[in-house]
Design an enzyme around this catalytic site. Structure first.
Site, mmCIF file in Angstrom:
data_model
loop_
_atom_site.group_PDB
_atom_site.id
_atom_site.type_symbol
_atom_site.label_atom_id
_atom_site.label_comp_id
_atom_site.label_asym_id
_atom_site.label_seq_id
_atom_site.Cartn_x
_atom_site.Cartn_y
_atom_site.Cartn_z
ATOM 1 N N ALA A 116 0.844 -1.198 0.000
ATOM 2 C CA ALA A 116 0.000 0.000 0.000
ATOM 3 C C ALA A 116 0.876 1.243 0.000
ATOM 4 C CB ALA A 116 -0.934 -0.014 1.206
ATOM 5 N N SER A 117 0.232 2.388 0.160
ATOM 6 C CA SER A 117 0.928 3.656 0.020
ATOM 7 C C SER A 117 1.900 3.937 1.165
ATOM 8 C CB SER A 117 -0.085 4.807 -0.070
ATOM 9 O OG SER A 117 -0.954 4.756 1.040
ATOM 10 N N ALA A 165 2.812 1.399 3.731
ATOM 11 C CA ALA A 165 3.546 0.220 4.194
ATOM 12 C C ALA A 165 3.255 -0.967 3.288
ATOM 13 C CB ALA A 165 3.147 -0.106 5.634
ATOM 14 N N GLN A 166 3.956 -2.067 3.540
ATOM 15 C CA GLN A 166 3.634 -3.309 2.853
ATOM 16 C C GLN A 166 3.617 -4.442 3.860
ATOM 17 O OE1 GLN A 166 6.635 -3.432 -0.216
ATOM 18 N NE2 GLN A 166 7.911 -4.904 0.893
ATOM 19 N N ASP A 209 -10.682 4.421 7.089
ATOM 20 C CA ASP A 209 -9.990 4.130 5.828
ATOM 21 C C ASP A 209 -10.554 2.837 5.244
ATOM 22 O OD1 ASP A 209 -8.199 4.631 3.805
ATOM 23 O OD2 ASP A 209 -6.480 3.753 4.818
#
Length: 554
Positions: free
Chosen positions: A135-136, A138-139, A289
């Site tokens: 994602a924007s 973190a991963q 979110d």
């Protein structure tokens, strides 16, 4: 230095847009036009227009990915709003939800080992190099603890804070320009909204905070099976690394797979509404979110499905006042009581106090009445929002920065509902929940709940009541004596003021007679009128006497 950083970031933004063939978008922004003109003059850009840059949706997605987290999050929000944009763009933007290009797995391992102070192989029995999702901010990597528990490891992107700070500076610059040059900006309060967003996104960079948020939501739904939140493993959680229980739900955006499993989409849509209103009004702690990349479905029982949620970096709360006004607005709206909606907007200060309620009521009715009792699929929220914006502008209604997160969540929820069950009757689904909540806030039930909540505190303080009562009475008596003393002092002061006022009146009157007599004496001397001279001389003497009396009077 800050101004230079902002200008460089603006240059980067317009350069990325132009590189991906979004010239029209750049040229529509007055601030970018001079820079775009210079960019087109550069020789290495002359042949760019003849190149095939791909479909427009792909170009927009690639631009947002290149610009970083804030722009990616904006694309995530837009991806749920197929009523606001063409399908080809919305479909491409869905790839931003969990398929952002990952960063190096080597960097991920280095960050994890630095957080734990030991090799990954000592922390986890198994650690998968390829990320499950990216994602924007973190991963996520799959892993297994040494006790056999399957987990996911979330790692912040390296250098992400610096990138976000640069983008926030640019957002402030754009907000200040908008506020200065756009006449409607004062009502929209763009600088305050950016400030609210800045706080939110920097909170998202602290994974300890996110873990605490997840634990809170998990506790809130422990006795409610509509939403499941995975467990946080606190011994493995740091500010930039978080470990949670691994879940095996189906992404809520995978509609075809859900259909193949026979999921009850009507029930799923109704549960989505229940989850939202429960979080906002009952818990006052909501996942802010809720795009499809963060929501999964447990299909174990297809006719009674369960939602599963991850990524609690952004959560929202409301003040008691905002929550009450919002609930009463919903309640009045669902009952088509537009007059009460208008009154609530005035009472809460969302519109100026001098707003005519009858005119505002009529305007709200004209916007809301056409969409009542329609399923989501038949409502053009684009047109609805446009008319609502025009109404707000007419009545100088200000944007409430503290409600921005809630509005964002509503957009996500409505977008999910449109995808899952377009025939969902939002009004009939939500109205009973709001009515039940209102019943709990007023009347006998509210009184009983208040007693239930406050009774332990009352019993705890009961042994101290006699002493507290004695202290109150003592302080009251002391205040009474003080008030009596102050009253006597005020009475003395009042007498002094009256005496001073009377003395002043004598002095002024005497001064007037003295001056008048002197003037008349001068005139009499010239006219040689002895009678008038004696008379004016008497006036002067009387005036002098009044002055002396005023000065000597006590």
């Amino acid at each position: 230095m800050k101004s230079i950083t902002r200008l460089l970031r603006l240059w980067t933004i317009q350069r990325v847009f132009i590189r991906h063939g979004l010239d029209e978008l750049v040229l529509s922004i007055p601030l970018f036009r001079p820079v775009a003109f210079i960019y087109h003059l550069l020789p290495w850009n002359w042949k760019r227009k003849n190149q095939d840059l791909g479909p427009r949706g792909e170009r927009i997605r690639l631009s947002l990915e290149a610009l970083g987290p804030i722009f990616i999050k904006f694309g995530q929000m837009l991806s749920t709003r197929r009523d606001l944009m063409p399908d080809d763009i919305a479909s491409e933007l869905t790839r931003l939800q969990d398929r952002v290009p990952p960063f190096s797995s080597i960097e991920a391992r280095q960050l994890i080992e630095k957080a734990y102070g030991r090799p990954v192989t000592e922390v986890f029995q198994r650690f998968e190099t390829d990320p499950l999702a990216s994602a924007s901010i973190a991963q996520v990597h799959a892993a297994q603890l040494w006790d056999g528990k399957e987990v996911v490891v979330k790692v912040l992107r390296p250098g992400i804070e610096k990138i976000i700070r640069q983008d926030i500076e640019v957002m402030y610059l754009l907000a200040e320009l908008v506020q200065r040059y756009w006449k409607d900006a004062r009502r929209l309060r763009p600088v305050e909204i950016v400030a609210e967003y800045e706080k939110t996104i920097f909170d998202e960079l602290d994974l300890m905070r996110e873990a605490a948020n997840a634990s809170q939501v998990r506790r809130n739904f422990e006795s409610n099976p509509v939403l499941y939140v995975p467990e946080v493993y606190w011994n493995y959680t740091h500010t930039n690394v978080m470990v949670m229980e691994r879940i095996y739900g189906i992404p809520v955006g995978d509609i075809q797979r859900l259909k193949d499993l026979g999921i009850n989409f009507k029930r799923l849509g109704e549960l989505g509404v229940e989850v939202f209103f429960t979080q906002v009004f009952r818990h006052n702690f909501f996942h802010a979110d809720m795009h499809p990349g963060n929501i999964f479905v447990d299909a174990t029982h297809p006719h009674e499905p369960q939602y599963m949620a991850v990524d609690f970096g952004i959560v929202g709360t409301l003040t008691p006042e905002d929550k009450r006004y919002l609930a009463e607005n919903f309640y009045a709206f669902f009952n088509r009581d537009y007059k009460r909606v208008a009154e609530l907007h005035v009472e809460s200060g969302w519109v100026p106090a001098n707003t005519r309620v009858d005119e505002f009521e009529s305007a709200i009715r004209s916007v809301c009445e056409p969409i009542f009792n329609l399923p989501i699929k038949d409502i053009s929220f684009g047109n609805f929002l446009l008319r609502l914006f025009q109404t707000a502008r007419r009545f100088n209604m200000e944007v409430q920065p503290q409600l921005v997160l809630l509005q964002k969540t509503l957009l996500n929820i409505e977008g999910l509902g449109r995808q899952l069950y377009p025939d969902l009757d939002l009004w009939s689904t939500a109205k009973p929940f709001i009515e039940r909540w209102m019943d709990e806030q007023v009347g006998v039930r509210a009184l009983l709940n208040g007693v239930k909540v406050n009774l332990p505190k009352l019993l705890e303080n009961l042994p101290y009541m006699p002493n507290l009562l004695h202290d109150v009475l003592k302080q009251s008596a002391q205040h009474q004596m003080k008030l009596q003393w102050e009253s006597k002092q005020l009475e003395t002061l009042q007498k002094k003021l009256q005496s001073t006022q009377l003395k002043t009146q004598f002095i002024i009157a005497g001064g007037s007679l003295l001056v008048g007599g002197a003037l008349f004496n001068t005139s009499s001397y010239i006219n040689q009128d002895s009678g008038l001279f004696l008379t004016t001389g008497s006036l002067a003497l009387i005036g002098l006497g009044l002055i002396l009396y005023g000065l000597l009077k006590r």
